[in-house]
Design a protein around this motif. Structure first.
Motif, PDB file in Angstrom:
ATOM      1  N   MET A 364       0.900  -1.401   0.073  1.00  0.00           N
ATOM      2  CA  MET A 364      -0.404   0.252  -0.424  1.00  0.00           C
ATOM      3  C   MET A 364       0.754   1.269   0.173  1.00  0.00           C
ATOM      4  SD  MET A 364      -3.345  -0.840   0.089  1.00  0.00           S
ATOM      5  CE  MET A 364      -3.813   0.939   0.921  1.00  0.00           C
ATOM      6  N   GLY A 365       1.708   1.143   0.293  1.00  0.00           N
ATOM      7  CA  GLY A 365       2.735   2.478   0.950  1.00  0.00           C
ATOM      8  C   GLY A 365       2.087   3.644   1.530  1.00  0.00           C
ATOM      9  N   ASP A 366       1.684   3.229   2.417  1.00  0.00           N
ATOM     10  CA  ASP A 366       1.499   3.648   3.345  1.00  0.00           C
ATOM     11  C   ASP A 366       1.668   3.398   5.124  1.00  0.00           C
ATOM     12  OD1 ASP A 366      -0.096   6.078   4.855  1.00  0.00           O
ATOM     13  OD2 ASP A 366      -2.325   5.533   5.093  1.00  0.00           O
ATOM     14  N   SER A 367       2.914   3.557   4.800  1.00  0.00           N
ATOM     15  CA  SER A 367       3.901   2.838   6.884  1.00  0.00           C
ATOM     16  C   SER A 367       3.962   4.474   7.433  1.00  0.00           C
ATOM     17  CB  SER A 367       4.794   2.333   5.851  1.00  0.00           C
ATOM     18  OG  SER A 367       5.656   1.839   6.505  1.00  0.00           O
ATOM     19  N   TYR A 368       3.405   3.973   8.957  1.00  0.00           N
ATOM     20  CA  TYR A 368       4.345   4.346   9.829  1.00  0.00           C
ATOM     21  C   TYR A 368       4.983   3.939  11.103  1.00  0.00           C
ATOM     22  CZ  TYR A 368       0.109   7.528   7.952  1.00  0.00           C
ATOM     23  OH  TYR A 368      -0.465   8.327   7.184  1.00  0.00           O
ATOM     24  N   GLY A 369       6.153   3.085  10.947  1.00  0.00           N
ATOM     25  CA  GLY A 369       6.985   2.520  11.374  1.00  0.00           C
ATOM     26  C   GLY A 369       7.544   1.298  11.768  1.00  0.00           C
ATOM     27  N   VAL A 370       9.053   1.369  11.795  1.00  0.00           N
ATOM     28  CA  VAL A 370      10.243   0.541  11.453  1.00  0.00           C
ATOM     29  C   VAL A 370      10.474   0.128  12.470  1.00  0.00           C
ATOM     30  CG1 VAL A 370      11.093   2.473  10.376  1.00  0.00           C
ATOM     31  CG2 VAL A 370      11.555  -0.503   9.678  1.00  0.00           C
ATOM     32  N   GLU A 371      10.932  -0.883  12.764  1.00  0.00           N
ATOM     33  CA  GLU A 371      11.632  -1.459  14.025  1.00  0.00           C
ATOM     34  C   GLU A 371      12.661  -2.229  13.905  1.00  0.00           C
ATOM     35  OE1 GLU A 371      10.945  -2.906  18.695  1.00  0.00           O
ATOM     36  OE2 GLU A 371       9.848  -2.982  17.418  1.00  0.00           O
ATOM     37  N   VAL A 372      14.418  -1.891  14.343  1.00  0.00           N
ATOM     38  CA  VAL A 372      14.564  -3.238  13.877  1.00  0.00           C
ATOM     39  C   VAL A 372      15.130  -3.582  15.636  1.00  0.00           C
ATOM     40  CG1 VAL A 372      17.741  -3.765  13.836  1.00  0.00           C
ATOM     41  CG2 VAL A 372      16.179  -2.040  12.885  1.00  0.00           C
ATOM     42  N   LEU A 373      15.208  -5.403  15.472  1.00  0.00           N
ATOM     43  CA  LEU A 373      15.690  -5.585  16.650  1.00  0.00           C
ATOM     44  C   LEU A 373      16.041  -7.132  16.796  1.00  0.00           C
ATOM     45  CD1 LEU A 373      15.040  -6.316  19.615  1.00  0.00           C
ATOM     46  CD2 LEU A 373      12.903  -7.701  19.370  1.00  0.00           C
ATOM     47  N   ASN A 374      17.691  -7.145  17.050  1.00  0.00           N
ATOM     48  CA  ASN A 374      18.743  -7.379  16.621  1.00  0.00           C
ATOM     49  C   ASN A 374      18.450  -7.450  15.108  1.00  0.00           C
ATOM     50  OD1 ASN A 374      18.881  -8.464  19.511  1.00  0.00           O
ATOM     51  ND2 ASN A 374      17.720  -9.990  18.844  1.00  0.00           N
TER      52      ASN A 374
END
Length: 392
Positions: A364-374
């Motif tokens: 969709m290209g309507d993104s509100y979050g990104v997280e990196v864990l390990n």
């Protein structure tokens, strides 16, 4: 670029001693956590367990597998704004409409969904503190759970402010920098007053008590703090909806302006730093700035334009060891092949991070979050939560 509500009594003398003299003068203290069922309309509090089918595809940009951990068939206003994972099994999504959370304890196989409002107000952010989760958004309450969503209690932040009118806050980000110290930032509005104002809440006892920091040096036209990064209890940087970046070296009491665009108005939505020197801030229309000297100088970075020449809004930024990942949002898109980008830590080499050739996957290209864990990357799009691997 990441609570458990205990019923507490009167603010203790130990907490007062832990605050600086300046904070004692500038902050109004408050306490009291109450069961969510005692203060909210129980008719509209719902709970449901949702099972997800494990779907996967290949990321064309990295040749790595991507798993879809959460999926929404009909999004409308019911999409999520933030994602936090404590470990590979335990994570939370928060959003709206209706103050919604989804919590998983098995890596996304099942999710416990809680809804707390019959209105369209969303949650914006969540933070883990050991086994507690704190959730904030378009509400005067700080929500807290100590058993991963089975039970909730709330802290009413209205008691932190002077009673000069009806107080209406929006809390956009929350982070804990130690087991005791955490911040919540956002904006507030008092009925009858002309402008909204920036809000900074702080805890020094793991969220049991909160103070409202009466900050100095922020422009009255800041119109709210959208994001922040804390290097320590004292050293904090923020970005605002008025397009400014500020820094405090005394825990958020006094602020120095680091950046503003005097030529055009640009909302700033996100800030992330790899080190106290290397960082990025981003906002509307693909506005992205890079610094390698702690904000003394800023270099503008150009993101790829869409087919019509429009640049999508930067919604979140997070650093890996050697690069930054950037999510973008454009709500009217039905499909957008590139909406997550990767940039080297020196601010060069912008390229797509998540793409697919699968006709069964709709980006969709309507993104509100990104997280990196390990070694894992979690990307939150309007209808999907993706999990893949870091490629540094």
């Amino acid at each position: 670029m990441k609570i458990n509500y205990l019923i507490v009594s009167i603010f203790t003398s130990c907490f007062l001693l832990s605050c600086t003299k300046t904070e004692q003068k500038s902050a109004k203290l408050a306490t009291n956590y109450i069961s969510v069922h005692e203060v909210l309309d129980t008719e509209y509090i719902t709970s449901d367990t949702i099972t997800q089918n494990n779907i996967s595809f290949i990321n064309s940009s990295s040749n790595k597998e991507v798993s879809i951990l959460n999926h929404l068939e009909k999004t409308s206003f019911h999409f999520f704004n933030d994602i936090e994972f404590k470990n590979k099994d335990i994570g939370i999504l928060v959003g709206g409409a209706g103050l919604i959370t989804r919590i998983t304890k098995n890596g996304g196989k099942t999710w416990l969904e809680n809804r707390f409002s019959r209105f369209g107000n969303p949650f914006y952010a969540a933070a883990f503190l050991e086994n507690s989760i704190f959730v904030v958004g378009d509400s005067e309450y700080i929500f807290k759970t100590v058993d991963y969503g089975e039970n909730w209690s709330v802290f009413n932040t209205k008691q932190l402010f002077e009673k000069r009118g009806y107080f209406s806050p929006k809390y956009y980000k929350t982070h804990f920098i130690t087991k005791q110290i955490g911040f919540i930032v956002g904006s507030g509005y008092i009925s009858g007053e002309e402008n909204s104002f920036s809000v900074i809440l702080k805890t020094v006892d793991g969220g049991k008590n909160w103070v409202n920091i009466e900050h100095k040096g922020l422009s009255e036209s800041a119109e709210g703090i959208s994001d922040f990064v804390a290097f320590s209890e004292q050293e904090i940087m923020i970005v605002t909806f008025s397009g400014r970046c500020y820094k405090s070296i005394d825990g958020g009491i006094n602020w120095k302006l680091l950046y503003e665009n005097k030529d055009e108005f640009v909302n700033l939505n996100s800030i992330a730093f790899l080190t106290p020197e290397i960082g990025l801030i981003g906002g509307l229309g693909g506005y992205l700035l890079y610094t390698k000297n702690a904000g003394k100088d800023w270099l503008k970075i150009e993101l790829p334009k869409l087919g019509n020449g429009y640049k999508s809004n930067i919604s979140d930024i997070v650093f890996t060891n050697n690069a930054a990942l950037i999510t973008t949002a454009i709500s009217y898109s039905d499909y957008r092949e590139n909406f997550v980008y990767k940039i080297d830590k020196d601010g060069t080499n912008v390229r797509p991070f998540l793409t697919t050739e699968s006709e069964e996957v709709l980006l969709m290209g309507d993104s509100y979050g990104v997280e990196v864990l390990n070694n894992d990357v979690y990307i939150l799009d309007r209808n999907n939560l993706y999990k893949t691997s870091i490629i540094d």
